[in-house]
Scaffold this active site. Structure first.
Site, PDB file in Angstrom:
ATOM      1  N   HIS A  79      78.617 -10.895  91.261  1.00  9.00           N
ATOM      2  CA  HIS A  79      77.737 -12.049  91.026  1.00  9.00           C
ATOM      3  C   HIS A  79      76.266 -11.670  91.197  1.00  9.00           C
ATOM      4  O   HIS A  79      75.438 -12.536  91.428  1.00  9.00           O
ATOM      5  CB  HIS A  79      78.091 -13.179  92.004  1.00  9.00           C
ATOM      6  CG  HIS A  79      79.431 -13.786  91.750  1.00  9.00           C
ATOM      7  ND1 HIS A  79      80.606 -13.207  92.179  1.00  9.00           N
ATOM      8  CD2 HIS A  79      79.786 -14.921  91.103  1.00  9.00           C
ATOM      9  CE1 HIS A  79      81.621 -13.963  91.802  1.00  9.00           C
ATOM     10  NE2 HIS A  79      81.156 -15.004  91.158  1.00  9.00           N
ATOM     11  N   HIS A  80      75.935 -10.371  91.101  1.00  9.21           N
ATOM     12  CA  HIS A  80      74.527  -9.995  91.341  1.00  9.21           C
ATOM     13  C   HIS A  80      73.621 -10.518  90.232  1.00  9.21           C
ATOM     14  O   HIS A  80      72.411 -10.580  90.390  1.00  9.21           O
ATOM     15  CB  HIS A  80      74.383  -8.477  91.499  1.00  9.21           C
ATOM     16  CG  HIS A  80      74.511  -7.727  90.210  1.00  9.21           C
ATOM     17  ND1 HIS A  80      75.700  -7.618  89.533  1.00  9.21           N
ATOM     18  CD2 HIS A  80      73.596  -7.066  89.455  1.00  9.21           C
ATOM     19  CE1 HIS A  80      75.510  -6.922  88.426  1.00  9.21           C
ATOM     20  NE2 HIS A  80      74.248  -6.577  88.357  1.00  9.21           N
ATOM     21  N   LYS A  85      80.101 -12.183  82.687  1.00  6.53           N
ATOM     22  CA  LYS A  85      80.441 -12.038  81.269  1.00  6.53           C
ATOM     23  C   LYS A  85      81.600 -11.084  81.099  1.00  6.53           C
ATOM     24  O   LYS A  85      81.683 -10.068  81.786  1.00  6.53           O
ATOM     25  CB  LYS A  85      79.203 -11.459  80.556  1.00  6.53           C
ATOM     26  CG  LYS A  85      79.259 -11.497  79.076  1.00  6.53           C
ATOM     27  CD  LYS A  85      78.653 -12.762  78.536  1.00  6.53           C
ATOM     28  CE  LYS A  85      78.955 -12.983  77.071  1.00  6.53           C
ATOM     29  NZ  LYS A  85      80.348 -13.298  76.778  1.00  6.53           N
ATOM     30  N   LYS A 109      78.871  -1.802  82.445  1.00  5.61           N
ATOM     31  CA  LYS A 109      78.447  -1.836  81.044  1.00  5.61           C
ATOM     32  C   LYS A 109      77.151  -2.640  80.901  1.00  5.61           C
ATOM     33  O   LYS A 109      76.194  -2.213  80.275  1.00  5.61           O
ATOM     34  CB  LYS A 109      79.561  -2.537  80.266  1.00  5.61           C
ATOM     35  CG  LYS A 109      79.884  -1.967  78.944  1.00  5.61           C
ATOM     36  CD  LYS A 109      81.053  -2.726  78.348  1.00  5.61           C
ATOM     37  CE  LYS A 109      82.387  -2.206  78.842  1.00  5.61           C
ATOM     38  NZ  LYS A 109      83.526  -2.764  78.114  1.00  5.61           N
ATOM     39  N   LYS A 121      86.338 -10.638  83.551  1.00  5.63           N
ATOM     40  CA  LYS A 121      87.326 -10.415  82.481  1.00  5.63           C
ATOM     41  C   LYS A 121      88.459 -11.405  82.670  1.00  5.63           C
ATOM     42  O   LYS A 121      88.778 -11.798  83.787  1.00  5.63           O
ATOM     43  CB  LYS A 121      87.897  -8.997  82.553  1.00  5.63           C
ATOM     44  CG  LYS A 121      88.496  -8.531  81.257  1.00  5.63           C
ATOM     45  CD  LYS A 121      87.431  -8.025  80.323  1.00  5.63           C
ATOM     46  CE  LYS A 121      87.981  -7.475  79.036  1.00  5.63           C
ATOM     47  NZ  LYS A 121      86.938  -6.744  78.305  1.00  5.63           N
ATOM     48  N   SER A 378      76.644 -10.291  72.428  1.00 11.46           N
ATOM     49  CA  SER A 378      77.035 -11.539  73.095  1.00 11.46           C
ATOM     50  C   SER A 378      75.844 -12.108  73.873  1.00 11.46           C
ATOM     51  O   SER A 378      75.642 -13.322  73.930  1.00 11.46           O
ATOM     52  CB  SER A 378      78.190 -11.293  74.074  1.00 11.46           C
ATOM     53  OG  SER A 378      79.415 -11.331  73.389  1.00 11.46           O
TER      54      SER A 378
END
Ligand code: NAD
Length: 486
Positions: A79-80, A85, A109, A121, A378
């Site tokens: 959660h940094h 995503k 990534k 994910k 995205s």
């Protein structure tokens, strides 16, 4: 290319050892290899490595006369940065470890390509190949409902995208379900990316991961420092490649490598077999055949074999695994004949295989860099959704007019008539032009950052270690800013 030199040194493994192919263990071992050289506080290293939370849940869906129970997951690795995503995978045998590993890869990534998101994910244990579309829709909508219920989806919280077994259609169902449950949220389209353009999507997202794969391979083959370091024959033109997995990433990657890179596709592997032709396969024609026949096998003027792993034996310059994890293992790595292994899929190479490949002189372009084109575009889509405006709308006419004035001045000064090219040169950028150039710039910059670490940092041993080092350092900087680590 330099295939001859690599072939001379290629060694077969002397014995078959059992290998740990749990993707979470693989990702942790890759992480540790890189983190060891970064001199970070142990608590900080642990904070970056661990997966913050996993929502594992079962939900019922009516299928014909019965009620079936489905297993869903959504893992939040870090959660940094907000939102988090990562794609949603539909596959029969997914488990919590796989989803946690894929969420971790998303964190790294995003850091590599400077996308300000944390990693996440999701997955549903379902076979999309054998499940009727109406059932897939009910499962996707119920899965979204469960995520909404537990605050695991939302434009500022967690934003899914396509992955294996899902695409535009599923993203559209997710956006619609979220929108119905949050009717007052004007940003509701930003709850998911990879949507159709008519549903708030962005031009160029479908091909983005494959296009990013091409840019990454092109950099490896054209960046002078990289070609010297890895002893590669520079240039993409005429280079041969084999792709495993002819879905979203594999097909678009292959298409762009052929049409824009001048490369030759000499083999394609799928779940039910392999096709090859040393003279080259046309990716568009193979795709049309696959869509019509339900298989790539039997494609005209190609050799078809029912062995899905036969793709490994095809001689080529670049091997592109674009299907699923654990495909190149201790047991088969010695069969790889390529000079470059371009990891389009997540986690296609086991650590045991990697050792063999590196020893055999194969250059590996790691997944956490190479398939980051999807999350990059995205990010563009999410930004478009929260800004409520198509990219290029404000600037298109302005840019076109400015170009026209420059060209008019050139015509006047030189007497050269440019009217034949005027329309093409002065049309101003469309959304797809901006998306492609934004993606290209991102992939080139990230490659240079990774290569710079490899060339200049003592403990950066290969491109995977370099990619993790770059990513971990960026995530660490944002944790360190909290002031809680000594
Ligand atoms: P997809 O479902 O569109 O395509 C996967 C293809 O692989 C299918 O054609 C399938 O038939 C084939 N396949 C399945 N099992 C196989 C096997 N055993 N051998 C050979 N082929 C097999 O999925 P995708 O979105 O193209 O994803 C492929 C890989 O890329 C995955 O590892 C995914 O996590 C990764 N990835 C995807 C994206 C994206 O934007 N879609 C982004 C980043 C990474």
């Amino acid at each position: 290319m330099a295939r001859k030199t690599a072939a001379k040194t290629r060694k077969r493994p002397t014995k078959k050892a059992a290998e740990d192919v749990n993707l979470l263990h693989v990702v942790h071992s890759q992480f540790e290899r890189a983190a060891a050289g970064l001199n970070l506080a142990p608590g900080l290293v642990d904070s970056i490595r661990i997966c913050n939370n996993v929502f594992a849940f079962k939900f019922p869906v009516r299928v014909e006369d019965e009620v079936r129970i489905y297993q869903g997951f959504r893992a939040e690795h870090s959660h940094h940065r907000k939102p988090l995503k990562g794609g949603i995978r539909f596959a029969p045998h997914v488990d919590a470890d796989e989803v946690k590993a894929l969420a971790a890869l998303m964190t790294f990534k995003c850091a590599i390509v400077n996308v300000p998101f944390g990693g996440s994910k999701g997955a549903v244990a379902i076979d999309p190949r054998t499940t009727p579309v109406d059932v897939l829709e009910r499962v996707t909508r119920r899965y979204t409902f469960e995520l909404c219920h537990k605050n695991f989806i939302g434009p500022g919280v967690n934003v899914p995208a396509p992955d294996m077994g899902t695409g535009e259609r599923e993203m559209s169902w997710i956006a619609d379900t979220y929108g119905m449950m949050n009717p007052a949220d004007i940003n509701s389209f930003a709850c998911v990316t990879g949507k159709p353009v008519s549903q708030g999507g962005i031009a160029g997202r479908t091909e983005a991961t494959g296009r990013g794969v091409f840019y990454g391979i092109r950099e490896m083959l054209t960046n002078p420092t990289a070609t010297k370091k890895f002893r590669l024959d520079p240039g993409t033109d005429g280079k041969t490649f084999v792709v495993q997995g002819f879905g979203n990433v594999g097909y678009h990657g292959a298409r762009i490598m052929v049409t824009e890179g001048g490369m030759k596709c000499v083999g394609i592997g799928e779940w039910d077999g392999t096709i090859s032709n040393p003279k080259g396969l046309d990716p568009d024609r193979v795709k049309a055949w696959q869509q019509k026949k339900g298989t790539i096998l039997g494609f005209p003027r190609a050799r078809s074999v029912t062995n899905p792993k036969a793709f490994l034996d095809i001689a080529c310059d670049v091997l592109v695994p674009a299907a699923l994890e654990n495909q190149i293992t201790l047991a088969n790595a010695h069969r790889v004949k390529a000079r470059i292994l371009a990891e389009a899929a997540n986690g296609p190479t086991t650590p045991g295989a990697e050792k063999i490949l590196l020893r055999n002189g194969v250059a590996i372009i790691p997944d956490i860099y190479l398939n980051s084109g999807g999350v990059t575009v995205s990010y563009f889509e999410w930004t478009k959704n929260i800004s409520h405006m198509r990219f290029g709308r404000m600037a298109k006419r302005f840019e076109g007019t400015r170009e026209r004035r420059s060209l008019d001045a050139i015509e006047e000064a030189t007497g050269i008539n440019l009217s034949a090219d005027m329309d093409a040169l002065t049309r101003g950028p469309d959304e797809v032009d901006l998306v492609r150039s934004g993606l290209e710039g991102t992939m080139v910059e990230a490659f240079e950052e990774m290569l710079d670490d490899l060339m200049n940092a003592k403990r950066s041993r290969d491109l995977r270690v370099a990619a993790y080092r770059v990513a971990i350092a960026k995530v660490a900087a944002s944790y360190e800013a909290l002031g809680i680590f000594p």
